[in-house]
Design an enzyme around this catalytic site. Structure first.
Site, PDB file in Angstrom:
ATOM      1  N   ARG A 162      -0.046 -19.250  15.409  1.00  0.00           N
ATOM      2  CA  ARG A 162       0.894 -19.281  14.282  1.00  0.00           C
ATOM      3  C   ARG A 162       2.312 -18.795  14.580  1.00  0.00           C
ATOM      4  O   ARG A 162       3.248 -19.187  13.878  1.00  0.00           O
ATOM      5  CB  ARG A 162       0.318 -18.468  13.116  1.00  0.00           C
ATOM      6  CG  ARG A 162      -0.955 -19.102  12.559  1.00  0.00           C
ATOM      7  CD  ARG A 162      -1.412 -18.402  11.291  1.00  0.00           C
ATOM      8  NE  ARG A 162      -2.577 -19.071  10.722  1.00  0.00           N
ATOM      9  CZ  ARG A 162      -3.107 -18.748   9.550  1.00  0.00           C
ATOM     10  NH1 ARG A 162      -2.594 -17.766   8.835  1.00  0.00           N
ATOM     11  NH2 ARG A 162      -4.156 -19.401   9.093  1.00  0.00           N
ATOM     12  N   ASP A 211      -2.667  -8.022  -2.223  1.00  0.00           N
ATOM     13  CA  ASP A 211      -1.728  -8.580  -3.207  1.00  0.00           C
ATOM     14  C   ASP A 211      -2.129  -8.216  -4.641  1.00  0.00           C
ATOM     15  O   ASP A 211      -1.275  -7.992  -5.506  1.00  0.00           O
ATOM     16  CB  ASP A 211      -1.544 -10.098  -3.032  1.00  0.00           C
ATOM     17  CG  ASP A 211      -2.849 -10.875  -2.963  1.00  0.00           C
ATOM     18  OD1 ASP A 211      -3.936 -10.269  -3.034  1.00  0.00           O
ATOM     19  OD2 ASP A 211      -2.763 -12.118  -2.850  1.00  0.00           O
ATOM     20  N   HIS A 257      -0.693 -21.995   0.053  1.00  0.00           N
ATOM     21  CA  HIS A 257      -1.477 -23.150   0.526  1.00  0.00           C
ATOM     22  C   HIS A 257      -2.392 -23.703  -0.557  1.00  0.00           C
ATOM     23  O   HIS A 257      -3.028 -24.724  -0.379  1.00  0.00           O
ATOM     24  CB  HIS A 257      -2.270 -22.766   1.777  1.00  0.00           C
ATOM     25  CG  HIS A 257      -3.327 -21.752   1.500  1.00  0.00           C
ATOM     26  ND1 HIS A 257      -3.756 -20.844   2.424  1.00  0.00           N
ATOM     27  CD2 HIS A 257      -4.015 -21.475   0.369  1.00  0.00           C
ATOM     28  CE1 HIS A 257      -4.683 -20.073   1.881  1.00  0.00           C
ATOM     29  NE2 HIS A 257      -4.844 -20.434   0.633  1.00  0.00           N
ATOM     30  N   ASP A 264       1.764 -15.345   7.761  1.00  0.00           N
ATOM     31  CA  ASP A 264       2.230 -16.024   8.983  1.00  0.00           C
ATOM     32  C   ASP A 264       2.024 -17.537   8.941  1.00  0.00           C
ATOM     33  O   ASP A 264       2.332 -18.232   9.905  1.00  0.00           O
ATOM     34  CB  ASP A 264       1.574 -15.405  10.225  1.00  0.00           C
ATOM     35  CG  ASP A 264       0.059 -15.458  10.162  1.00  0.00           C
ATOM     36  OD1 ASP A 264      -0.496 -16.082   9.230  1.00  0.00           O
ATOM     37  OD2 ASP A 264      -0.591 -14.875  11.058  1.00  0.00           O
ATOM     38  N   ASP A 265       1.496 -18.050   7.814  1.00  0.00           N
ATOM     39  CA  ASP A 265       1.435 -19.508   7.666  1.00  0.00           C
ATOM     40  C   ASP A 265       2.396 -19.973   6.570  1.00  0.00           C
ATOM     41  O   ASP A 265       2.283 -21.081   6.055  1.00  0.00           O
ATOM     42  CB  ASP A 265       0.002 -20.010   7.412  1.00  0.00           C
ATOM     43  CG  ASP A 265      -0.686 -19.322   6.245  1.00  0.00           C
ATOM     44  OD1 ASP A 265      -0.099 -18.373   5.669  1.00  0.00           O
ATOM     45  OD2 ASP A 265      -1.812 -19.731   5.913  1.00  0.00           O
TER      46      ASP A 265
HETATM   47  N1  UDP Z   1      -4.792 -11.917   8.384  1.00  0.00           N
HETATM   48  C1  UDP Z   1      -4.918 -10.633   8.871  1.00  0.00           C
HETATM   49  N2  UDP Z   1      -6.111 -10.249   9.403  1.00  0.00           N
HETATM   50  C2  UDP Z   1      -7.174 -11.089   9.477  1.00  0.00           C
HETATM   51  C3  UDP Z   1      -7.043 -12.396   8.955  1.00  0.00           C
HETATM   52  C4  UDP Z   1      -5.840 -12.779   8.406  1.00  0.00           C
HETATM   53  O1  UDP Z   1      -3.957  -9.871   8.847  1.00  0.00           O
HETATM   54  O2  UDP Z   1      -8.214 -10.686   9.970  1.00  0.00           O
HETATM   55  C5  UDP Z   1      -3.515 -12.334   7.813  1.00  0.00           C
HETATM   56  C6  UDP Z   1      -2.982 -13.634   8.401  1.00  0.00           C
HETATM   57  O3  UDP Z   1      -2.237 -13.397   9.549  1.00  0.00           O
HETATM   58  C7  UDP Z   1      -2.183 -14.191   7.259  1.00  0.00           C
HETATM   59  C8  UDP Z   1      -2.917 -13.694   6.026  1.00  0.00           C
HETATM   60  O4  UDP Z   1      -3.721 -12.600   6.448  1.00  0.00           O
HETATM   61  O5  UDP Z   1      -0.856 -13.677   7.243  1.00  0.00           O
HETATM   62  C9  UDP Z   1      -3.784 -14.766   5.398  1.00  0.00           C
HETATM   63  O6  UDP Z   1      -4.641 -15.274   6.379  1.00  0.00           O
HETATM   64  P1  UDP Z   1      -5.136 -16.784   6.370  1.00  0.00           P
HETATM   65  O7  UDP Z   1      -3.949 -17.693   6.231  1.00  0.00           O
HETATM   66  O8  UDP Z   1      -6.002 -16.987   7.588  1.00  0.00           O
HETATM   67  O9  UDP Z   1      -6.111 -16.811   5.128  1.00  0.00           O
HETATM   68  P2  UDP Z   1      -5.923 -17.252   3.610  1.00  0.00           P
HETATM   69  O10 UDP Z   1      -4.512 -17.713   3.425  1.00  0.00           O
HETATM   70  O11 UDP Z   1      -6.909 -18.333   3.434  1.00  0.00           O
HETATM   71  O12 UDP Z   1      -6.242 -16.024   2.818  1.00  0.00           O
HETATM   72 MN    MN Z   2      -3.156 -18.833   4.624  1.00  0.00          MN
END
Ligand code: UDP
Ligand code: MN
Length: 228
Positions: free
Chosen positions: A29, A189, A213, A102-103
């Protein structure tokens, strides 16, 4: 002389851009971030992770911060990271704290322009909820009362004004954010929303320019993307 009540001008240097990442995502990422929007805010952006990574430390000019939080995806680890992000912001003189995942793609000039509409000396919690109604939880204290509050989805990005962050300090600084997260047993959050909306009684301002997302990109009009 004019008698407008326009907020003071905001520049990029007034904004602390905080990105949450984790060791397993560095290679997948971070390169795209560093190649794109990070170039527009190299000095203002900090990446919060859970390991030392000398390669990315070099590539970000030393802007990787090892939170020493666990690298697992559990509530405690995520609240730990948010707590370090928040404390790091408090130790700067920046007017705005903006958190992203980070996404997320951060539209840097648009973010700065957007913050220009708000006064950082007032209390602002700006972001986008991902649920249609406020979250309802049953608090353990005070006779199991129902507690209702909105929270901005971390994955859509959100910003806090310095004035609000200062009011949160006694409740959330120096790791206290983690204790609150543990107490209500909810993600970072949500904990943020609980502290601001429920404990401090300051309302979330819903901003449709933020996107997580949960909203497929195809639902955003192409000609409006540059304004998001
Ligand atoms: N993240 C983290 N530790 C983890 C998994 C995810 O800090 O073990 C962070 C990741 O880098 C991102 C955020 O949590 O900034 C959300 O992660 P992800 O996009 O994989 O999951 P989702 O958006 O589905 O919650
Ligand atoms: Mn995500």
């Amino acid at each position: 002389a004019t008698a407008t009540v326009k907020p003071p001008t905001v520049t990029l240097d007034d904004v602390f851009i905080s990105v949450k990442t984790t060791r397993n995502y560095h290679n997948s990422r971070l390169p795209i971030i560093l190649k794109t929007w990070f170039q527009l805010a190299k000095k203002q952006t900090w990446l919060f992770t859970d390991t030392n990574d000398s390669d990315f430390q070099t590539r970000t000019n030393g802007h990787m911060i090892n939170t020493n939080c666990s690298s697992s995806h559990n509530r405690k680890a995520l609240c730990c990271k948010m707590s370090v992000e928040f404390d790091t912001f408090l130790n700067t003189d920046k007017k705005w704290f903006c958190h992203f995942d980070d996404d997320n793609y951060v539209n840097v000039p648009r973010l700065v322009k957007f913050l220009g509409d708000y006064n950082p000396r007032e209390d602002w919690y700006l972001g986008k909820p991902s649920i249609q109604a406020p979250l309802e939880i049953v608090s353990k204290d005070k006779r199991a009362q129902k507690v209702r509050f909105w929270f901005a989805t971390g994955g859509a990005g959100f910003c806090l004004s310095r004035a609000l962050a200062l009011k949160m300090m006694p409740l959330a600084s120096d790791g206290k954010f983690i204790s609150i997260g543990e107490r209500i047993r909810l993600p970072d959050d949500v904990t943020m929303g609980y502290i601001i909306e429920h404990l401090l009684k300051k309302q979330l301002t819903v901003v449709d320019l933020f996107h997580s997302h949960l909203e497929p990109m195809k639902f955003i009009r192409r000609d409006l993307i540059q304004d998001q």
